[in-house]
Design a protein around this motif. Structure first.
Motif, short mmCIF file in Angstrom:
data_model
loop_
_atom_site.label_atom_id
_atom_site.label_comp_id
_atom_site.label_asym_id
_atom_site.label_seq_id
_atom_site.Cartn_x
_atom_site.Cartn_y
_atom_site.Cartn_z
N LEU A 56 39.19 27.72 -11.01
CA LEU A 56 40.28 28.52 -10.46
C LEU A 56 41.38 28.77 -11.48
N THR A 57 41.47 27.89 -12.49
CA THR A 57 42.50 28.10 -13.51
C THR A 57 42.19 29.32 -14.37
N ASN A 58 40.98 29.84 -14.25
CA ASN A 58 40.58 31.03 -14.99
C ASN A 58 40.36 32.23 -14.07
N ALA A 59 40.94 32.19 -12.89
CA ALA A 59 40.70 33.23 -11.89
C ALA A 59 41.32 34.58 -12.25
N TYR A 60 42.43 34.54 -12.96
CA TYR A 60 43.11 35.80 -13.30
C TYR A 60 42.56 36.38 -14.59
N PRO A 61 42.64 37.70 -14.73
CA PRO A 61 42.11 38.33 -15.95
C PRO A 61 42.89 37.89 -17.19
N GLN A 62 42.19 37.81 -18.28
CA GLN A 62 42.79 37.41 -19.55
C GLN A 62 43.53 38.61 -20.16
N GLU A 63 44.56 39.03 -19.46
CA GLU A 63 45.36 40.16 -19.92
C GLU A 63 46.78 39.69 -20.19
N GLU A 64 47.47 40.41 -21.02
CA GLU A 64 48.83 40.04 -21.43
C GLU A 64 49.75 39.79 -20.24
N ASN A 65 49.70 40.63 -19.23
CA ASN A 65 50.63 40.48 -18.10
C ASN A 65 50.33 39.26 -17.24
N PHE A 66 49.18 38.63 -17.42
CA PHE A 66 48.84 37.41 -16.68
C PHE A 66 48.98 36.14 -17.53
N ARG A 67 49.28 36.30 -18.82
CA ARG A 67 49.30 35.16 -19.73
C ARG A 67 50.21 34.02 -19.25
N ASP A 68 51.44 34.33 -18.85
CA ASP A 68 52.36 33.28 -18.40
C ASP A 68 51.83 32.58 -17.15
N MET A 69 51.27 33.33 -16.23
CA MET A 69 50.75 32.73 -14.99
C MET A 69 49.55 31.84 -15.29
N ILE A 70 48.67 32.29 -16.14
CA ILE A 70 47.50 31.49 -16.52
C ILE A 70 47.94 30.18 -17.16
N ASN A 71 48.91 30.25 -18.05
CA ASN A 71 49.43 29.03 -18.69
C ASN A 71 50.08 28.11 -17.67
N TYR A 72 50.82 28.69 -16.74
CA TYR A 72 51.46 27.89 -15.69
C TYR A 72 50.40 27.16 -14.86
N ILE A 73 49.36 27.86 -14.47
CA ILE A 73 48.30 27.27 -13.65
C ILE A 73 47.59 26.15 -14.41
N LYS A 74 47.25 26.39 -15.65
CA LYS A 74 46.57 25.36 -16.44
C LYS A 74 47.46 24.13 -16.61
N ASP A 75 48.74 24.35 -16.87
CA ASP A 75 49.67 23.22 -17.00
C ASP A 75 49.82 22.48 -15.68
N LYS A 76 49.90 23.21 -14.60
CA LYS A 76 50.05 22.60 -13.27
C LYS A 76 48.81 21.77 -12.94
N HIS A 77 47.64 22.28 -13.24
CA HIS A 77 46.39 21.58 -12.97
C HIS A 77 46.34 20.27 -13.76
N ALA A 78 46.65 20.33 -15.04
CA ALA A 78 46.64 19.13 -15.89
C ALA A 78 47.71 18.14 -15.42
N ASP A 79 48.87 18.64 -15.02
CA ASP A 79 49.93 17.76 -14.54
C ASP A 79 49.51 17.04 -13.26
N GLU A 80 48.82 17.73 -12.37
CA GLU A 80 48.36 17.08 -11.13
C GLU A 80 47.36 15.97 -11.43
N ILE A 81 46.50 16.17 -12.40
CA ILE A 81 45.56 15.12 -12.79
C ILE A 81 46.31 13.92 -13.32
N ARG A 82 47.31 14.15 -14.16
CA ARG A 82 48.13 13.04 -14.68
C ARG A 82 48.84 12.31 -13.53
N ARG A 83 49.39 13.06 -12.60
CA ARG A 83 50.10 12.46 -11.47
C ARG A 83 49.16 11.61 -10.61
N ILE A 84 47.96 12.09 -10.39
CA ILE A 84 46.99 11.32 -9.60
C ILE A 84 46.65 10.03 -10.32
#
Length: 103
Positions: A56-84
């Motif tokens: 799901l972290t790769n659900a959005y297209p790899q386009e410039e206008n989605f770059r910040d959202m993709i990075n946010y999602i990947k960071d959020k996913h990794a952060d949740e793993i750390r928190r768990i």
């Protein structure tokens, strides 16, 4: 990023770790008749199932206008793993206690 851009993703990550990770982990322990896993074993199993959502972290297209959202999602996913894994996700800790107390 603005809060209005991340709100829905943040809400999903409020739920996904325990709705998917802890629920699937609990069933796995129950079916395997493991009544008292350690907290670490439970957290590891939660993370194992939670990681299955990684596509799901790769659900959005790899386009410039989605770059910040993709990075946010990947960071959020990794952060949740750390928190768990560190015991800093209160919902996972609550699910562990419930499983051990009521199986």
């Amino acid at each position: 990023m603005r809060e209005d851009q991340t709100f829905e993703i943040a809400r999903a990550y409020d739920l996904l770790p325990h709705v998917v990770g802890a629920s699937w982990a609990s069933i796995w322990f129950r079916i395997n008749k493991i009544r008292r896993p350690t907290k670490e074993e439970f957290r590891e199993k939660v993370v194992e199932y939670f990681k299955m959502l990684e596509p799901l972290t790769n659900a959005y297209p790899q386009e410039e206008n989605f770059r910040d959202m993709i990075n946010y999602i990947k960071d959020k996913h990794a952060d949740e793993i750390r928190r768990i894994m560190t015991g800093n996700n209160s919902e996972i800790e609550k699910r562990y206690k419930r499983y051990v107390d009521y199986g």
